[in-house]
Design a protein around this motif. Sequence first.
Motif, PDB file in Angstrom:
ATOM      1  N   UNK A 261      -1.543 -18.825   3.871  1.00  0.00           N
ATOM      2  CA  UNK A 261      -1.756 -18.985   5.346  1.00  0.00           C
ATOM      3  C   UNK A 261      -2.611 -17.529   6.045  1.00  0.00           C
ATOM      4  N   UNK A 262      -4.281 -17.018   4.843  1.00  0.00           N
ATOM      5  CA  UNK A 262      -4.861 -16.418   5.924  1.00  0.00           C
ATOM      6  C   UNK A 262      -5.701 -16.845   6.307  1.00  0.00           C
ATOM      7  N   UNK A 263      -6.791 -15.585   6.944  1.00  0.00           N
ATOM      8  CA  UNK A 263      -7.503 -16.013   7.581  1.00  0.00           C
ATOM      9  C   UNK A 263      -8.767 -17.070   7.141  1.00  0.00           C
ATOM     10  N   UNK A 264      -8.659 -16.518   5.974  1.00  0.00           N
ATOM     11  CA  UNK A 264     -10.084 -18.027   5.319  1.00  0.00           C
ATOM     12  C   UNK A 264     -10.006 -19.381   5.057  1.00  0.00           C
ATOM     13  N   UNK A 265      -8.683 -19.723   5.766  1.00  0.00           N
ATOM     14  CA  UNK A 265      -8.478 -21.131   5.351  1.00  0.00           C
ATOM     15  C   UNK A 265      -7.968 -21.599   6.817  1.00  0.00           C
ATOM     16  N   UNK A 266      -7.839 -20.472   7.867  1.00  0.00           N
ATOM     17  CA  UNK A 266      -7.478 -20.812   8.986  1.00  0.00           C
ATOM     18  C   UNK A 266      -7.543 -20.763  10.202  1.00  0.00           C
ATOM     19  N   UNK A 267      -8.846 -21.310  10.158  1.00  0.00           N
ATOM     20  CA  UNK A 267     -10.526 -21.126  11.824  1.00  0.00           C
ATOM     21  C   UNK A 267     -10.036 -22.112  12.397  1.00  0.00           C
TER      22      UNK A 267
ATOM     23  N   UNK B 277       1.038 -23.577   9.757  1.00  0.00           N
ATOM     24  CA  UNK B 277       3.077 -23.912  10.211  1.00  0.00           C
ATOM     25  C   UNK B 277       3.868 -22.793   9.447  1.00  0.00           C
ATOM     26  N   UNK B 278       3.679 -21.922   9.332  1.00  0.00           N
ATOM     27  CA  UNK B 278       4.898 -20.693   8.991  1.00  0.00           C
ATOM     28  C   UNK B 278       3.811 -19.288  10.044  1.00  0.00           C
ATOM     29  N   UNK B 279       4.750 -18.890  11.000  1.00  0.00           N
ATOM     30  CA  UNK B 279       4.323 -17.188  11.249  1.00  0.00           C
ATOM     31  C   UNK B 279       5.275 -16.224   9.692  1.00  0.00           C
ATOM     32  N   UNK B 280       4.281 -15.662   9.297  1.00  0.00           N
ATOM     33  CA  UNK B 280       4.265 -14.719   8.568  1.00  0.00           C
ATOM     34  C   UNK B 280       3.767 -13.065   9.110  1.00  0.00           C
ATOM     35  N   UNK B 281       4.723 -12.554  10.157  1.00  0.00           N
ATOM     36  CA  UNK B 281       4.796 -11.184  11.077  1.00  0.00           C
ATOM     37  C   UNK B 281       5.288 -10.317   9.918  1.00  0.00           C
TER      38      UNK B 281
ATOM     39  N   UNK C 204      -4.448  -9.743   2.124  1.00  0.00           N
ATOM     40  CA  UNK C 204      -4.532 -10.705   0.874  1.00  0.00           C
ATOM     41  C   UNK C 204      -3.905 -11.723   1.438  1.00  0.00           C
ATOM     42  N   UNK C 205      -3.273 -11.837   2.361  1.00  0.00           N
ATOM     43  CA  UNK C 205      -2.572 -13.442   3.118  1.00  0.00           C
ATOM     44  C   UNK C 205      -1.391 -13.228   2.635  1.00  0.00           C
ATOM     45  N   UNK C 206      -0.747 -12.350   2.613  1.00  0.00           N
ATOM     46  CA  UNK C 206       1.033 -12.257   2.699  1.00  0.00           C
ATOM     47  C   UNK C 206       1.327 -12.351   4.438  1.00  0.00           C
ATOM     48  N   UNK C 207       0.662 -11.603   5.291  1.00  0.00           N
ATOM     49  CA  UNK C 207       0.624 -11.381   6.298  1.00  0.00           C
ATOM     50  C   UNK C 207      -0.139 -12.293   7.480  1.00  0.00           C
ATOM     51  N   UNK C 208       0.243 -13.284   8.738  1.00  0.00           N
ATOM     52  CA  UNK C 208      -0.569 -13.462   8.835  1.00  0.00           C
ATOM     53  C   UNK C 208      -1.162 -13.359  10.521  1.00  0.00           C
ATOM     54  N   UNK C 209       0.022 -12.182  10.689  1.00  0.00           N
ATOM     55  CA  UNK C 209       0.448 -11.688  12.105  1.00  0.00           C
ATOM     56  C   UNK C 209       1.114 -10.243  12.042  1.00  0.00           C
ATOM     57  N   UNK C 210       0.573  -9.595  12.382  1.00  0.00           N
ATOM     58  CA  UNK C 210       1.084  -7.683  12.611  1.00  0.00           C
ATOM     59  C   UNK C 210       0.720  -6.807  13.517  1.00  0.00           C
ATOM     60  N   UNK C 211       1.983  -5.730  13.476  1.00  0.00           N
ATOM     61  CA  UNK C 211       1.929  -4.755  14.314  1.00  0.00           C
ATOM     62  C   UNK C 211       0.979  -4.079  13.573  1.00  0.00           C
ATOM     63  N   UNK C 212      -0.187  -3.481  14.587  1.00  0.00           N
ATOM     64  CA  UNK C 212      -0.929  -3.073  13.776  1.00  0.00           C
ATOM     65  C   UNK C 212      -1.329  -1.284  14.191  1.00  0.00           C
ATOM     66  N   UNK C 213      -2.333  -0.714  13.262  1.00  0.00           N
ATOM     67  CA  UNK C 213      -2.989   0.663  13.334  1.00  0.00           C
ATOM     68  C   UNK C 213      -3.944   0.665  13.953  1.00  0.00           C
ATOM     69  N   UNK C 214      -4.694   1.736  14.656  1.00  0.00           N
ATOM     70  CA  UNK C 214      -5.473   1.177  15.803  1.00  0.00           C
ATOM     71  C   UNK C 214      -7.106   1.668  14.419  1.00  0.00           C
ATOM     72  N   UNK C 215      -6.600   2.294  13.832  1.00  0.00           N
ATOM     73  CA  UNK C 215      -7.550   3.069  13.201  1.00  0.00           C
ATOM     74  C   UNK C 215      -8.148   1.794  12.352  1.00  0.00           C
ATOM     75  N   UNK C 216      -7.607   0.503  11.447  1.00  0.00           N
ATOM     76  CA  UNK C 216      -8.190  -0.353  10.660  1.00  0.00           C
ATOM     77  C   UNK C 216      -8.416  -1.476  12.206  1.00  0.00           C
ATOM     78  N   UNK C 217      -8.953  -1.122  12.815  1.00  0.00           N
ATOM     79  CA  UNK C 217     -10.068  -1.777  14.076  1.00  0.00           C
ATOM     80  C   UNK C 217     -11.342  -2.595  13.071  1.00  0.00           C
ATOM     81  N   UNK C 218     -12.177  -2.030  12.784  1.00  0.00           N
ATOM     82  CA  UNK C 218     -13.411  -1.756  12.257  1.00  0.00           C
ATOM     83  C   UNK C 218     -13.162  -2.841  10.988  1.00  0.00           C
ATOM     84  N   UNK C 219     -12.242  -2.410  10.525  1.00  0.00           N
ATOM     85  CA  UNK C 219     -11.917  -3.227   9.032  1.00  0.00           C
ATOM     86  C   UNK C 219     -11.491  -4.671   9.523  1.00  0.00           C
ATOM     87  N   UNK C 220     -10.265  -5.000  10.553  1.00  0.00           N
ATOM     88  CA  UNK C 220     -10.062  -6.309  11.524  1.00  0.00           C
ATOM     89  C   UNK C 220     -10.835  -7.270  11.621  1.00  0.00           C
ATOM     90  N   UNK C 221     -11.427  -6.528  12.170  1.00  0.00           N
ATOM     91  CA  UNK C 221     -13.220  -6.943  12.981  1.00  0.00           C
ATOM     92  C   UNK C 221     -13.866  -7.590  11.751  1.00  0.00           C
TER      93      UNK C 221
END
Length: 501
Positions: free
Chosen positions: A18-24, A30-34, A234-251
């Motif tokens: 359920x990674x970003x590449x398959x959930x546009x 159908x599964x939240x993995x947080x 890796x797609x093992x999560x589809x939502x997370x409590x994040x570190x703002x230092x990773x903002x550029x990579x997230x975008x």
Amino acid sequence: MAVAAVTAFAGCTSSGSTGSSTNAAGAEINELKAGVFLDVTSWDPANADIGFDGPYLSAVYDPLVSLDKDGKPVPGLATSWEWSADRLTLTAKLRQGVTFDDGEKFDSAAAVANLEHLKSGVRSGQAYLNVASVSAKDADTVELKLSKRDDALLYFMGLGRSWMASPAAIKAGKLTDGPVGSGPYTYDKANSAPQSQYVFTKKANHWDSATFPFPSVKLFPITDQTASFNAMLSGQLNMQFANAANLAKAKESGWNVASKPSSWVGVQFADRTGSQVKALGDQKVRQAISYAFDAAGILKAVGNDSGTTTSQLWVKGSQVYDDANNGKYKTDMAKAKQLLADAGYKDGFTVKMPMSPIFAAWQPAANQTFGELGIKVEWQDMAMPDYQKNAPTYPMFIAVIAMDGDDMATLTDQVTSAQWYNPNPSVDAFPEVKALVQKAETAEPGQAQTDALKQLNNKLVDLAWWDVWYQADNTYFSVKGITVTPMTGMMFPTLRFIQRG
């Protein structure tokens, strides 16, 4: 704990399914993995922590009162409520036809049992300080009698202090072993592993089913944010409590990013009256410290610029928050030194302050700033659990303290009531503050109360009641197809604020 959680991902989750590449489009998620950062504190709502326990408890319990996206109380198991004219009696009508997982019926007797349990709770009791008694008026009506008007009560209940559990489980002390609620999901204990992953399966006929779109929910407590971010990649999560230092990579990954103010960072003055260190009882000394710190520089260096420099702690965006206050303590070391000299402390003074590894990132700035002022700090090293216990016994300490999304709750939590970070509120020692507090507490809810709180906010900023450096944002990443609505007051939002879309 982080290593254990990542190991659990590898064994229990299909990588990339359920990674970003398959959930546009979002429909197929159908599964939240947080990745929720911390493990559940307790399945007993009376002992649970509001901050990070919300997603766990919201899966298995229904609340009497919920909050909407603006932090306003809305119906839960209480379908409606009304206040008496003097606002000392709250009468609530209850939802019918709800059954707990052990077969116990939810009714007014169950609500009373829960409210009495919450009122006596070590953690939850803070929300019910002004509730004198709870009684059942009939099978679907409860009445709360207050000893003092409390305009923040419904907010605190909605924030996470009105989860309803089976009264039989409460009486038997079974909630220490696991949840017994009536919530939208069933806890799959067999496929869960404490400290690693928690699995929940949606019930077929829950009364609020539409609010919870995911057939399956998996919550992973991962304190290591690098591990959590890699799990998102890796797609093992589809939502997370994040570190703002990773903002550029997230975008770059095309993820959704949601942020909101969550806590204030700065120096808490526990000794505003000068009973321990005479200097801190002088307004000029507290103001000097406020002028001395480079708040913007600290936010950039330590907080990844994820927040707002400010001198106030009513949350940004609140009607009480006043932009005019933000220039009050613009960094000015010369002015800070002059204020110290005017107060009779030209050469500074000596003070003991606690220190813990979790606050070490701010220590260099504190050392430099206090050093320039001539304030000699004797740091007392301690572990984090001891820090929370002992910090407020020191005259002042570096603090990261959660904020509230309700203006009257901010007054209660930050100013008037005893909290771990403020065990001895000093309102009575400051007549002007006491008068403004009373004005706000007795004002008619609405604009009159907001105006009173603004006056109080201005006075507290002028007194340098705290040295607030900035309001820090909490940030959440989610793949396309999942939207998160951050809530000030919840370090991690409850499941109702995580939706498809």
